[in-house]
Design an enzyme around this catalytic site. Structure first.
Site, PDB file in Angstrom:
ATOM      1  N   ASP A  11      -9.858   3.022   2.306  1.00  0.00           N
ATOM      2  CA  ASP A  11      -9.909   2.445   3.661  1.00  0.00           C
ATOM      3  C   ASP A  11     -10.550   3.429   4.644  1.00  0.00           C
ATOM      4  O   ASP A  11     -11.320   3.037   5.525  1.00  0.00           O
ATOM      5  CB  ASP A  11      -8.496   2.086   4.152  1.00  0.00           C
ATOM      6  CG  ASP A  11      -7.952   0.835   3.485  1.00  0.00           C
ATOM      7  OD1 ASP A  11      -8.761  -0.039   3.118  1.00  0.00           O
ATOM      8  OD2 ASP A  11      -6.727   0.731   3.321  1.00  0.00           O
ATOM      9  N   LYS A  62       0.792  -1.239   0.000  1.00  0.00           N
ATOM     10  CA  LYS A  62       0.000   0.000   0.000  1.00  0.00           C
ATOM     11  C   LYS A  62       0.824   1.289   0.000  1.00  0.00           C
ATOM     12  O   LYS A  62       0.409   2.292  -0.549  1.00  0.00           O
ATOM     13  CB  LYS A  62      -0.949   0.014   1.207  1.00  0.00           C
ATOM     14  CG  LYS A  62      -2.115  -0.944   1.062  1.00  0.00           C
ATOM     15  CD  LYS A  62      -3.067  -0.788   2.225  1.00  0.00           C
ATOM     16  CE  LYS A  62      -4.222  -1.760   2.112  1.00  0.00           C
ATOM     17  NZ  LYS A  62      -5.240  -1.524   3.140  1.00  0.00           N
TER      18      LYS A  62
HETATM   19  P1  NAP Z   1       0.532  -2.422  11.525  1.00  0.00           P
HETATM   20  O1  NAP Z   1       0.792  -1.227  10.690  1.00  0.00           O
HETATM   21  O2  NAP Z   1       1.581  -3.471  11.628  1.00  0.00           O
HETATM   22  O3  NAP Z   1       0.196  -1.897  13.032  1.00  0.00           O
HETATM   23  C1  NAP Z   1       0.021  -2.796  14.074  1.00  0.00           C
HETATM   24  C2  NAP Z   1      -0.492  -2.077  15.334  1.00  0.00           C
HETATM   25  O4  NAP Z   1      -0.806  -3.080  16.305  1.00  0.00           O
HETATM   26  C3  NAP Z   1       0.532  -1.136  15.967  1.00  0.00           C
HETATM   27  O5  NAP Z   1      -0.135  -0.031  16.510  1.00  0.00           O
HETATM   28  C4  NAP Z   1       1.124  -2.017  17.082  1.00  0.00           C
HETATM   29  O6  NAP Z   1       1.605  -1.286  18.188  1.00  0.00           O
HETATM   30  C5  NAP Z   1      -0.099  -2.783  17.514  1.00  0.00           C
HETATM   31  N1  NAP Z   1       0.240  -4.034  18.197  1.00  0.00           N
HETATM   32  C6  NAP Z   1       0.794  -5.145  17.646  1.00  0.00           C
HETATM   33  N2  NAP Z   1       0.954  -6.091  18.593  1.00  0.00           N
HETATM   34  C7  NAP Z   1       0.512  -5.563  19.764  1.00  0.00           C
HETATM   35  C8  NAP Z   1       0.408  -6.052  21.104  1.00  0.00           C
HETATM   36  N3  NAP Z   1       0.805  -7.287  21.413  1.00  0.00           N
HETATM   37  N4  NAP Z   1      -0.121  -5.244  22.042  1.00  0.00           N
HETATM   38  C9  NAP Z   1      -0.543  -3.995  21.725  1.00  0.00           C
HETATM   39  N5  NAP Z   1      -0.475  -3.470  20.482  1.00  0.00           N
HETATM   40  C10 NAP Z   1       0.043  -4.241  19.506  1.00  0.00           C
HETATM   41  O7  NAP Z   1      -0.780  -3.193  11.064  1.00  0.00           O
HETATM   42  P2  NAP Z   1      -2.059  -2.586  10.285  1.00  0.00           P
HETATM   43  O8  NAP Z   1      -1.842  -2.698   8.823  1.00  0.00           O
HETATM   44  O9  NAP Z   1      -2.379  -1.263  10.858  1.00  0.00           O
HETATM   45  O10 NAP Z   1      -3.185  -3.668  10.639  1.00  0.00           O
HETATM   46  C11 NAP Z   1      -3.650  -3.823  11.975  1.00  0.00           C
HETATM   47  C12 NAP Z   1      -4.829  -4.795  12.011  1.00  0.00           C
HETATM   48  O11 NAP Z   1      -5.940  -4.239  11.323  1.00  0.00           O
HETATM   49  C13 NAP Z   1      -4.563  -6.137  11.340  1.00  0.00           C
HETATM   50  O12 NAP Z   1      -5.129  -7.152  12.142  1.00  0.00           O
HETATM   51  C14 NAP Z   1      -5.278  -6.038  10.014  1.00  0.00           C
HETATM   52  O13 NAP Z   1      -5.715  -7.302   9.549  1.00  0.00           O
HETATM   53  C15 NAP Z   1      -6.465  -5.176  10.395  1.00  0.00           C
HETATM   54  N6  NAP Z   1      -7.035  -4.428   9.256  1.00  0.00           N
HETATM   55  C16 NAP Z   1      -8.364  -4.551   9.016  1.00  0.00           C
HETATM   56  C17 NAP Z   1      -8.944  -3.833   7.989  1.00  0.00           C
HETATM   57  C18 NAP Z   1     -10.428  -3.973   7.718  1.00  0.00           C
HETATM   58  O14 NAP Z   1     -10.879  -3.474   6.694  1.00  0.00           O
HETATM   59  N7  NAP Z   1     -11.202  -4.588   8.586  1.00  0.00           N
HETATM   60  C19 NAP Z   1      -8.164  -2.990   7.195  1.00  0.00           C
HETATM   61  C20 NAP Z   1      -6.796  -2.869   7.471  1.00  0.00           C
HETATM   62  C21 NAP Z   1      -6.248  -3.607   8.513  1.00  0.00           C
HETATM   63  P3  NAP Z   1       3.133  -0.772  18.282  1.00  0.00           P
HETATM   64  O15 NAP Z   1       3.190   0.519  17.518  1.00  0.00           O
HETATM   65  O16 NAP Z   1       3.363  -0.601  19.734  1.00  0.00           O
HETATM   66  O17 NAP Z   1       3.989  -1.859  17.657  1.00  0.00           O
END
Ligand code: NAP
Length: 272
Positions: free
Chosen positions: A105, A69
């Protein structure tokens, strides 16, 4: 498919199981549009080739998912203002020989929330500060909500809040003091597990609680929300509405949201 069938699709890596083809193909069918949507597994070192191929093959529409992305922006002729602010493109359109990048999104998250609440003037807590958080924060700010960004790594929350103009930031534990009307989990916590990113006691009664995590459909956060008298909203709606907005952008037709949601469910069942 015939010679006239419009081919489009999604690029991602690894391809694994994506429900996007099911949703988009259901939308094309329900709307009587002769098009076919495929998933293309494109590893990062082939991203440039894939995008150039789009022009070469005359593919007019392509969706972009993880991990492309952000990186894809360098391969496009134009990136619209919203996608540039969010820092990610999930939709490419080939128009007049130019490749244009957009992001649906943020509007998908907003449309999903609007199923339950009018965000304007509401106090919203976004949990997480990654890619999904950027789109959700942007959408909530566009809708006139007052946004707090809460994240495990506070410095990332602070940076995101100041870049996008959110009201405040803090640690995940800050949710307990916020009396939020809207809570959106964009951390990956809860994915395929029974863990929640926040304590159940921190969820105020009556709040709308949406989880971007959609696998399982009823995450621990959503279960806690229901138990606390809050209003749970499944992450499926965020995904369905971002796909619906892509459909609108590409076809200039009202998206058949219910058909897309049904296809999302069926694709999930097939997987089990
Ligand atoms: P990302 O950029 O890797 O960000 C991950 C986030 O999760 C960061 O804020 C991270 O915190 C936090 N995190 C990870 N492990 C953690 C833990 N053990 N405890 C607390 N916080 C934790 O990922 P992303 O692309 O934003 O995606 C995040 C989630 O959203 C995924 O599950 C994805 O499948 C979902 N998603 C859903 C949609 C939808 O349309 N429904 C769209 C996009 C994404 P730190 O900064 O502290 O590492």
């Amino acid at each position: 498919m015939s010679g006239k069938t419009m081919v489009c699709g999604i690029i991602l890596h690894p391809a694994g199981h994506t429900r996007s083809p099911a949703m988009h193909n259901a939308a094309f069918e329900a709307s009587g549009i002769d098009a076919s949507y495929q998933a293309f597994d494109v590893p990062p070192h082939r991203l440039g080739d894939a995008i150039r191929g789009m022009r070469g093959l005359g593919l007019r529409q392509l969706a972009v998912s993880i991990p492309h992305k952000r990186a894809v922006m360098a391969h496009l002729d134009r990136v619209d203002e919203r996608a540039a602010a969010i820092g990610a493109v999930n939709t490419i359109t080939l128009r007049d020989d130019a490749l244009e990048g957009a992001n649906t999104d943020w509007i998908g998250a907003l449309r999903a929330l609007e199923r339950e609440i009018e965000p304007k003037g509401r106090r919203a807590a976004v949990l997480g500060a990654g890619g999904a958080a950027r789109a959700v924060v942007y959408g909530l700010l566009q809708a006139g909500a007052r946004v707090w960004v809460l994240n495990r790594t506070e410095a990332r929350a602070e940076q995101l809040a100041s870049e996008l103009g959110a009201e405040n930031s803090g640690p995940l534990e800050g949710l307990a003091d916020l009396a939020a009307d809207i809570i959106v989990n964009t951390t990956s916590v809860g994915l395929g597990s029974t863990i929640s990113p926040v304590a159940a006691e921190a969820i105020p009664e009556g709040a709308v609680v949406m989880d971007a995590v959609y696998e399982p459909e009823k995450t621990q956060l959503l279960r806690d929300a229901a138990r606390r008298g809050a209003r749970p909203l499944a992450g499926k709606w965020m995904l369905v509405h971002q796909a619906a907005e892509q459909f609108r952008l590409w076809t200039h037709t009202e998206p058949p949201v219910n058909a897309m949601a049904e296809a999302f469910d069926i694709a999930g069942e097939t997987r089990r």
